[in-house]
Design a protein around this motif. Structure first.
Motif, mmCIF file in Angstrom:
data_model
loop_
_atom_site.group_PDB
_atom_site.id
_atom_site.type_symbol
_atom_site.label_atom_id
_atom_site.label_comp_id
_atom_site.label_asym_id
_atom_site.label_seq_id
_atom_site.Cartn_x
_atom_site.Cartn_y
_atom_site.Cartn_z
ATOM 1 N N PRO A 86 2.787 103.188 26.919
ATOM 2 C CA PRO A 86 1.820 102.099 26.515
ATOM 3 C C PRO A 86 2.691 100.777 26.131
ATOM 4 C CG PRO A 86 1.594 104.175 25.270
ATOM 5 C CD PRO A 86 2.559 104.489 26.132
ATOM 6 N N ILE A 87 2.475 99.726 26.557
ATOM 7 C CA ILE A 87 2.977 98.556 26.018
ATOM 8 C C ILE A 87 1.961 97.336 25.686
ATOM 9 C CG2 ILE A 87 3.685 97.405 27.970
ATOM 10 C CD1 ILE A 87 6.548 96.678 26.914
ATOM 11 N N ILE A 88 2.204 96.500 24.733
ATOM 12 C CA ILE A 88 1.228 95.446 24.573
ATOM 13 C C ILE A 88 2.057 94.305 24.584
ATOM 14 C CG2 ILE A 88 -0.665 96.649 23.280
ATOM 15 C CD1 ILE A 88 0.453 95.852 20.644
ATOM 16 N N LEU A 89 1.355 92.966 24.715
ATOM 17 C CA LEU A 89 1.940 91.712 24.636
ATOM 18 C C LEU A 89 1.275 90.788 23.792
ATOM 19 C CD1 LEU A 89 3.418 89.582 27.439
ATOM 20 C CD2 LEU A 89 1.564 88.692 26.268
ATOM 21 N N ILE A 90 2.103 90.410 22.843
ATOM 22 C CA ILE A 90 1.603 89.435 21.778
ATOM 23 C C ILE A 90 2.143 87.793 22.148
ATOM 24 C CG2 ILE A 90 1.138 89.284 19.437
ATOM 25 C CD1 ILE A 90 1.952 92.041 19.062
ATOM 26 N N GLY A 91 1.015 87.040 22.114
ATOM 27 C CA GLY A 91 1.465 85.677 22.570
ATOM 28 C C GLY A 91 1.295 85.339 23.790
ATOM 29 N N ALA A 92 0.245 84.961 24.405
ATOM 30 C CA ALA A 92 -0.035 84.444 25.946
ATOM 31 C C ALA A 92 0.101 83.129 26.154
ATOM 32 C CB ALA A 92 -1.399 85.149 26.402
ATOM 33 N N GLY A 93 0.940 82.475 25.552
ATOM 34 C CA GLY A 93 1.343 81.112 25.936
ATOM 35 C C GLY A 93 2.266 81.056 27.135
#
Lengths: 221, 221
Positions: A86-93
């Motif tokens: 499981p992976i998350i992404l931080i910063g949806a610019g």
């Protein structure tokens, strides 16, 4: 003990390249290949390929070479691509969105389970079937969903602040696009960091271009 | 002869890292630093730093260390960051736009002189003060404006088709984000290619994470 102890960084970094080329061979219908042919195409030596693969058991057969699809599957397994970490992404610019659109996480061992940002203009938008969530909920999200890895597409200052919190919450791997060498903070911990310094790559290109142009512009020496 | 002959790929790839850290030291008011302190912070050995820099003349002074701002400027010069090599970007999709927004070309030795795409939805839009132009005009644009370098944010098939045309038109360096090892096509030519395989980086992270988790989940061995 790690599963594959004593594998050097250089060997580790060549594995994805082998995997890519083997995938390419499969797409073009190549069923087996000798280490010599493989080496020629990939720009290495046959003995280097054999030596690299020997860390994982070695897969070729004398006089036959490598079975392309089974070596592809083996290396995929070694790389953990058959996992769903499981992976998350931080910063949806821009950069975060480009990564979301560009990468196929599932074929690379990960499952995207959350996207976070602070910008009210992007909150609630859907990317990769996930609503973009507010970073304020990040810590609680980690407690519930236990991401193993995080992609950091945030500025340096935010990365410095958020990374230790994530590590405390169990995150063990960072794909780090912030302009900050996170790996140095965690060098004594069980945390893996892949820093992607796009700027370093562009500066290297600048060096190579200028170093070569010198060659062209100075035919005397 | 290239300006700096005999510089290995590894040395070349450490230069941008030195440059980044020196910039950081400057921002935090560090005026000089010993190779030992520098090595400690950057995670190398002092002798490696000294040896790397010796390829370019060596800059430290026994007992004094390095003057941070002058070493920063020297390495910037070695990297060609004080140049303004004309560069174009091909492919203004998510990734191309992220790169345009994310990179400061001017501080990295380049000047962006054109952006190209085929998608009617993006043509004419302005990015980095440049209108996005139709790829049909690329060849003529190169003839007139002579870009030295190109950023390829296009699919594999398009990269295979466009790269040789650009080389014929004088492009000597590629920053290649297409999933294709362009460098292999040009290995005998005076063309520099920086392939950015983001997937390789993510696969490496997968390997490291899984290799380490094995460690955690298997306390017996």
């Amino acid at each position: 003990m790690p599963r594959y102890p004593g594998v050097s960084t250089s060997v580790m970094r060549r594995l994805p390249r082998y995997y890519r080329f083997l995938g390419e061979f499969m797409r073009t219908g190549v069923e087996r290949i000798s280490s010599r042919e493989f080496a020629e195409i990939i720009g290495l030596t046959a003995s280097q390929i054999r030596q690299d693969l020997s860390h994982f058991g070695g897969f070729g057969q004398q006089g036959y070479g490598y079975n392309v699809s089974s070596l592809h599957a083996e290396i995929g397994h070694i790389l953990g691509l058959d996992q769903k970490q499981p992976i998350i992404l931080i910063g949806a610019g821009n950069l975060g969105m480009a990564i979301l659109n560009y990468m196929n996480f599932q074929s690379m061992g990960f499952e995207l389970i959350g996207i976070f940002d602070r910008d009210p203009r992007v909150l609630g938008r859907i990317a990769q079937n996930q609503p973009i969530l507010h970073s304020d909920g990040l810590s609680e999200f980690c407690r519930q969903h236990r991401p193993a890895a995080a992609i950091l597409c945030i500025p340096r200052s935010a990365a410095v602040e958020i990374a230790p919190i994530l590590v405390e919450r169990g995150v063990r791997a960072f794909w780090n696009f912030s302009h900050y060498d996170l790996s140095l903070d965690f060098r004594d911990k069980m945390v893996s960091v892949e820093n992607v310094h796009l700027g370093d790559s562009l500066m290297t290109l600048s060096f190579r271009l200028n170093n070569m142009l010198e060659d062209i512009s100075d035919p005397v020496s």
